[in-house]
Design an enzyme around this catalytic site. Sequence first.
Site, PDB file in Angstrom:
ATOM      1  N   LYS A 197       0.859  -1.178   0.000  1.00  0.00           N
ATOM      2  CA  LYS A 197       0.000   0.000   0.000  1.00  0.00           C
ATOM      3  C   LYS A 197       0.896   1.230   0.000  1.00  0.00           C
ATOM      4  CE  LYS A 197      -3.650   2.405   2.500  1.00  0.00           C
ATOM      5  NZ  LYS A 197      -4.584   2.383   3.624  1.00  0.00           N
ATOM      6  N   LYS A 249      -2.273  -1.536  -3.714  1.00  0.00           N
ATOM      7  CA  LYS A 249      -3.125  -0.356  -3.642  1.00  0.00           C
ATOM      8  C   LYS A 249      -2.273   0.904  -3.687  1.00  0.00           C
ATOM      9  CE  LYS A 249      -6.290   1.772  -0.415  1.00  0.00           C
ATOM     10  NZ  LYS A 249      -6.764   1.784   0.925  1.00  0.00           N
TER      11      LYS A 249
END
Length: 327
Positions: A197, A249
């Site tokens: 992320k 992400k």
Amino acid sequence: MGFPQHRPRRLRQNPAVRALVAQNELSARQLILPAFVREGLAEPNEITSMPGVYQHTMDSLKAAAAQAVTLGLGGIMLFGIPAERDENGSAGIDPQGILNRGIAAVRAEVGDDLVVMSDVCLDEFTSHGHCGVLDADGAVDNDATLAIYGQMAVAQAQAGAHMLGPSGMMDGQVGAIREALDAEGHLDTAILAYSAKYASAFYGPFREAVDSQLKGDRRTYQMDAANRREAILEAELDIAEGADMIMVKPAMSYLDIVRDVAEISPVPVSAYQISGEYSMIEAASANGWIDRRASVLESLLSIKRAGAEQILTYYAAEVAGWLKEGK
Ligand code: PBG
């Protein structure tokens, strides 16, 4: 041109041929709808920067979950927005906290017909907006946060979540959550780890969606956009700690990372088409600058092509509807 003449256009000549040779396609069963439930809301509240996406009341959340089942979606990822926040994000642990109540309501609505997922992170619940608790110097305290994540995970499992999504990027978070779940007998509660992320400017609209209190940034815990190799390390650590599935992400701007991770992962790989990705498509298509439906489908297909199996997207329900119509 030499012989035989290579004419790749033969396989593009009409929709039937193109359909025959298409390598990737979207399916509703692999789409996951992120959904927000806000405490004390009387009516669903549209998020200004994300037209068509709402902060839900408990009732409208249940309706969205029921619709997700009808549409054949793979899952719903729940985020809660509490009325009160504190330093330690205690509303995230409280069984009566908004997220845990939302999980219970959705699970009662859908049973096992939809994978009920929830965000394990403190940022929606802390008064300072960070994903973890702070130490005396105001820095995010990794290990103190892990203990709270463990309690949060157990509360979410008790509320009925099938799968937990730790998104705080604390080191060791997957192992700590797995251990806490197992100790309480939640052996079947799965973990979808936000492994790679990145600290991204494209989370902007999400901050509005959850009424984020954050000042500053998350660069001491989320990954640096300059780095590629590190994503493999993060993925491997999460898998070693017991992640059942892993995630990259954002998706757009990180499709190389999706590909890298997909190539090495022995567990399913998901990607999150985040708020800013949604908002950009909405804004450009509202101006008539791009074709909305074609852009949505192309953006999702590119994530598939990069190697993600599941996609979290605010378009999940709408796209599933299109797929159903056969468009
Ligand atoms: C943290 C979390 C964030 C998102 C999902 N989980 C925000 C952040 O890291 O700042 C962003 C999702 C999106 O932008 O759509 N709980």
